[in-house]
Design a protein around this motif. Structure first.
Motif, PDB file in Angstrom:
ATOM      1  N   ASN A  19      20.617  46.969  13.970  1.00 54.33           N
ATOM      2  CA  ASN A  19      19.803  47.896  13.180  1.00 54.33           C
ATOM      3  C   ASN A  19      19.754  49.317  13.730  1.00 54.33           C
ATOM      4  O   ASN A  19      19.131  50.187  13.115  1.00 54.33           O
ATOM      5  N   THR A  20      20.378  49.570  14.893  1.00 49.85           N
ATOM      6  CA  THR A  20      20.294  50.900  15.492  1.00 49.85           C
ATOM      7  C   THR A  20      21.641  51.357  16.040  1.00 49.85           C
ATOM      8  O   THR A  20      22.538  50.546  16.280  1.00 49.85           O
ATOM      9  N   VAL A  21      21.750  52.677  16.261  1.00 54.47           N
ATOM     10  CA  VAL A  21      22.951  53.271  16.831  1.00 54.47           C
ATOM     11  C   VAL A  21      22.545  54.328  17.841  1.00 54.47           C
ATOM     12  O   VAL A  21      21.530  55.009  17.674  1.00 54.47           O
ATOM     13  N   SER A  22      23.328  54.452  18.895  1.00 52.41           N
ATOM     14  CA  SER A  22      23.141  55.512  19.886  1.00 52.41           C
ATOM     15  C   SER A  22      24.515  55.986  20.329  1.00 52.41           C
ATOM     16  O   SER A  22      25.317  55.203  20.837  1.00 52.41           O
ATOM     17  N   LEU A  23      24.794  57.264  20.082  1.00 49.06           N
ATOM     18  CA  LEU A  23      26.057  57.871  20.464  1.00 49.06           C
ATOM     19  C   LEU A  23      25.750  59.077  21.340  1.00 49.06           C
ATOM     20  O   LEU A  23      25.133  60.045  20.891  1.00 49.06           O
ATOM     21  N   LYS A  24      26.170  59.013  22.623  1.00 55.09           N
ATOM     22  CA  LYS A  24      25.838  60.065  23.569  1.00 55.09           C
ATOM     23  C   LYS A  24      27.101  60.603  24.223  1.00 55.09           C
ATOM     24  O   LYS A  24      28.082  59.874  24.413  1.00 55.09           O
ATOM     25  N   LEU A  25      27.039  61.891  24.578  1.00 52.24           N
ATOM     26  CA  LEU A  25      28.123  62.540  25.309  1.00 52.24           C
ATOM     27  C   LEU A  25      27.677  62.758  26.740  1.00 52.24           C
ATOM     28  O   LEU A  25      26.687  63.436  26.997  1.00 52.24           O
ATOM     29  N   LYS A  26      28.397  62.160  27.683  1.00 54.48           N
ATOM     30  CA  LYS A  26      28.046  62.286  29.095  1.00 54.48           C
ATOM     31  C   LYS A  26      28.648  63.562  29.673  1.00 54.48           C
ATOM     32  O   LYS A  26      29.776  63.925  29.392  1.00 54.48           O
ATOM     33  N   ALA A  27      27.854  64.248  30.478  1.00 54.85           N
ATOM     34  CA  ALA A  27      28.331  65.470  31.139  1.00 54.85           C
ATOM     35  C   ALA A  27      28.062  65.361  32.632  1.00 54.85           C
ATOM     36  O   ALA A  27      27.011  64.859  33.053  1.00 54.85           O
ATOM     37  N   LYS A  70      21.609  59.186  16.872  1.00 56.55           N
ATOM     38  CA  LYS A  70      20.688  58.172  17.339  1.00 56.55           C
ATOM     39  C   LYS A  70      19.673  57.870  16.247  1.00 56.55           C
ATOM     40  O   LYS A  70      19.153  58.784  15.606  1.00 56.55           O
ATOM     41  N   GLY A  71      19.396  56.585  16.030  1.00 61.02           N
ATOM     42  CA  GLY A  71      18.386  56.236  15.040  1.00 61.02           C
ATOM     43  C   GLY A  71      18.561  54.832  14.499  1.00 61.02           C
ATOM     44  O   GLY A  71      19.359  54.035  14.996  1.00 61.02           O
ATOM     45  N   GLU A  72      17.822  54.560  13.451  1.00 59.21           N
ATOM     46  CA  GLU A  72      17.802  53.236  12.835  1.00 59.21           C
ATOM     47  C   GLU A  72      18.602  53.268  11.531  1.00 59.21           C
ATOM     48  O   GLU A  72      18.450  54.170  10.701  1.00 59.21           O
TER      49      GLU A  72
END
Length: 304
Positions: free
Chosen positions: A179-187, A197-199
Motif C-alpha cells: 500500500n505504500t512507496v518510498s523512493l529516495k536518492l542517497k547522497a 513517498k506516500g500511500e
C-alpha cells in the motif's frame, strides 16, 4: 435481446481462460444437464411421441444453423512494412537495473526485488491541462506532478522519476510495499532526499512490481502491478489527480489480453446500466442463482 446475457457469458469466458475451454465447458453442460446429446428413435419423432432428445444428426444441424446465423469477421491484412533505411542507427545505451536497497519491513508487508523490465522512457514530459474541477486531463491515462509523471493501463501503473545525471542504482533506495512507496536518492554525507513517498490509492502486487534506472535519460522507472483492475486517479494519495472519466479505455482495447478486455467491457456495461437505472452485471448474476452455480462449477484453465 442477444446481448442481455453478455455479462454472464463474459464471466464464463474469464474463468475458462480460452475459447477452447469455454466451448468445452458449455458442451459439457449441455451433455450433463440437457437433452442436447440425447438421440431418440426416429419413428418416435415421426409419431410425435418422443418427449426428449433429437433425431440422429439433428442436434449437429441445430448447432451449425446457430453458428451460420452470425457473419464471419474478416481481418484486414497488415500493411507492408516500410523498407529500412540504409544508414544504421547508433546502438542505444543499455538500461541499468538494480536490486532495491530496502530496510527489513515488518512481517505484515514485503518489499520488492528488481528484475529487468522492457519499459522505455518517453522522450518528452507530458504537458498539463485541467478540467473545470481542477483535475488533470489524462495523458497516457496518467498525469504529471513536480517530481514525476505517470501512465497506466488496467493492469499496471508506470511512474517516471527524473534523477541527476550519472546517478547509479546504488544511489537509489527503493521500497515498495502493498500500500505504500518510498523512493529516495542517497547522497554522500547527507540524508536521503524523498523523490516519491506516500500511500497508493489501491493495493499493488509487490512480487510482480519492478523498478529500473534508465541511465540514458536519468530516469527511475517504477512499474506497479495493480492488485485490482481499476483506474487510478493518482499514484499516491494527496498528489495531483486526473479526471478518470476521461481515461482512454476503448481506443486500444484490442491491445489488452482477453482477461483485461473482458474487464473493460464489464466496466463499460456496468456504467451504461447505472446511467439507465438498471442492475449491474453482478446484480444480474444474483447470489445463489443457477448461473452463479454454473460459474462456480467451471474449472480454471489448465496450467501449462
Amino acid at each position: 435481446m442477444a446481448d442481455q446475457f453478455d455479462p454472464l457469458l463474459m464471466q464464463i469466458a474469464q474463468r475458462s481462460g480460452s475459447l477452447d475451454v469455454m466451448l468445452d465447458n458449455i458442451f459439457s453442460f449441455l451433455n450433463r444437464k440437457t437433452d442436447f446429446y440425447v438421440v431418440g428413435d426416429l419413428q418416435s419423432f415421426k409419431d410425435k411421441t418422443a418427449t426428449m432428445g433429437f433425431p440422429e444428426g439433428e442436434a449437429e444441424k441445430l448447432l451449425l444453423r446457430s453458428y451460420r446465423k452470425y457473419p464471419n469477421k474478416r481481418m484486414r491484412p497488415n500493411p507492408s512494412p516500410a523498407a529500412p533505411k540504409s544508414t544504421p542507427n547508433p546502438a542505444p545505451k543499455p538500461t541499468t537495473q538494480q536490486s532495491a536497497q530496502t530496510p527489513s519491513p515488518p512481517s505484515s508487508t514485503s518489499t520488492t526485488t528488481t528484475t529487468a523490465t522492457t519499459t522505455t522512457t518517453p522522450s518528452v514530459t507530458p504537458s498539463v491541462k485541467l478540467n473545470e474541477k481542477g483535475e488533470q486531463i489524462p495523458v497516457g491515462n496518467g498525469g504529471v506532478t513536480p517530481n514525476y509523471y505517470w501512465t497506466q493501463t488496467l493492469y499496471e501503473t508506470t511512474v517516471y522519476v527524473k534523477v541527476p545525471k550519472n546517478t547509479t542504482g546504488k544511489d537509489m533506495q527503493v521500497e515498495l510495499r502493498t500500500n505504500t512507496v518510498s523512493l529516495k536518492l542517497k547522497a554522500a554525507g547527507k540524508s536521503c532526499s524523498d523523490l516519491l513517498k506516500g500511500e497508493f490509492p489501491h493495493a499493488i502486487k509487490v512480487d510482480e512490481s519492478l523498478w529500473s534506472l534508465d541511465s540514458e535519460t536519468s530516469t527511475v522507472i517504477l512499474t506497479l502491478d495493480k492488485a485490482k483492475r481499476t483506474w487510478w486517479s493518482s499514484v499516491v494519495v494527496g498528489d495531483p489527480q486526473i479526471d478518470t472519466s476521461q481515461v482512454d479505455s476503448t481506443m486500444k482495447i484490442d491491445e489488452y489480453d482477453a482477461e483485461t478486455q473482458a474487464q473493460i467491457r464489464k466496466i463499460m456495461f456496468d456504467q451504461k446500466q447505472q446511467r439507465a437505472g438498471l442492475p449491474s452485471s453482478d446484480e444480474m448474476m444474483g447470489v445463489g442463482s443457477e448461473m452463479e452455480k454454473l460459474l462456480q462449477s467451471v474449472p480454471p484453465p489448465p496450467t501449462k
